[in-house]
Scaffold this active site. Structure first.
Site, short mmCIF file in Angstrom:
data_model
loop_
_atom_site.label_atom_id
_atom_site.label_comp_id
_atom_site.label_asym_id
_atom_site.label_seq_id
_atom_site.Cartn_x
_atom_site.Cartn_y
_atom_site.Cartn_z
N CYS A 132 0.33 -1.36 0.18
CA CYS A 132 0.02 0.03 -0.17
C CYS A 132 0.96 1.05 -0.05
O CYS A 132 1.71 1.40 -0.21
CB CYS A 132 -0.89 -0.28 1.63
N ARG A 189 -3.17 -0.52 4.94
CA ARG A 189 -4.15 -1.62 4.65
C ARG A 189 -2.77 -2.76 4.45
O ARG A 189 -3.25 -3.96 5.02
CB ARG A 189 -4.51 -1.29 3.62
N ASP A 225 -8.43 3.61 1.18
CA ASP A 225 -7.00 4.38 2.25
C ASP A 225 -7.64 4.93 3.51
O ASP A 225 -8.95 5.70 3.18
CB ASP A 225 -6.47 5.32 1.35
#
Ligand code: 4NP
Length: 146
Positions: free
Chosen positions: A7, A13, A114
């Protein structure tokens, strides 16, 4: 088989994706994660990711953020990106012969959003998305169909 989750910051994440896939695959596979930026290098995952993982029986608290490097493209067989920006940034670092290893983690051009600037429910949503996609990925890896 070695799998890398990627990420932006490697604190929200991809640490979750690493923890979830490790949990599903067990010790026969190597799973790691990295970010496309080095801003959080050396930091443990975001508290909200740690809490969300813990709630689901997974401990990600000892992971540490690191940026992706060129050597990762030799080391790993599959590199899963959380969103299209990550995908684009990762592809830029890959040699032509390595680009086939790089994938979006969700099918049909979908992205894992996000959650960094939002609330805790964003992390629950991310967890659910990653749990579903990692279930499919784990099955394919075990069956050699990926
Ligand atoms: P991640 O989330 O890419 O899922 O780890 C973010 C972490 C940090 C920042 C943005 C997104 N940041 O802007 O520092």
């Amino acid at each position: 088989m070695k799998i890398l989750m990627v990420c932006l910051g490697n604190i929200c994440r991809s640490p979750l994706a690493e923890g979830i896939l490790k949990h599903k695959l067990g010790d026969d596979y190597f799973v790691d994660s990295a970010g496309t930026i080095n801003y959080h290098e050396g930091s443990h995952p975001d508290e909200r990711s740690i809490r969300t993982a813990t709630k689901n029986g997974i401990d990600i608290s000892r992971q540490k953020s690191r940026p992706i490097t060129k050597s990762d493209f030799d080391k790993f067989d599959l590199i899963f990106c959380m969103d299209k920006n990550n995908y684009k940034d990762v592809l830029k670092l890959a040699d032509d012969s390595q680009k086939h290893k790089v994938r979006l983690i969700l099918d049909n051009e979908l992205e894992v959003p996000d959650p960094y600037f939002g609330g805790i429910d964003g992390f629950d949503k991310v967890y659910q998305m990653l749990d579903e996609s990692c279930e499919i990925i784990a099955e394919k890896i075990k069956n050699n169909t990926i």
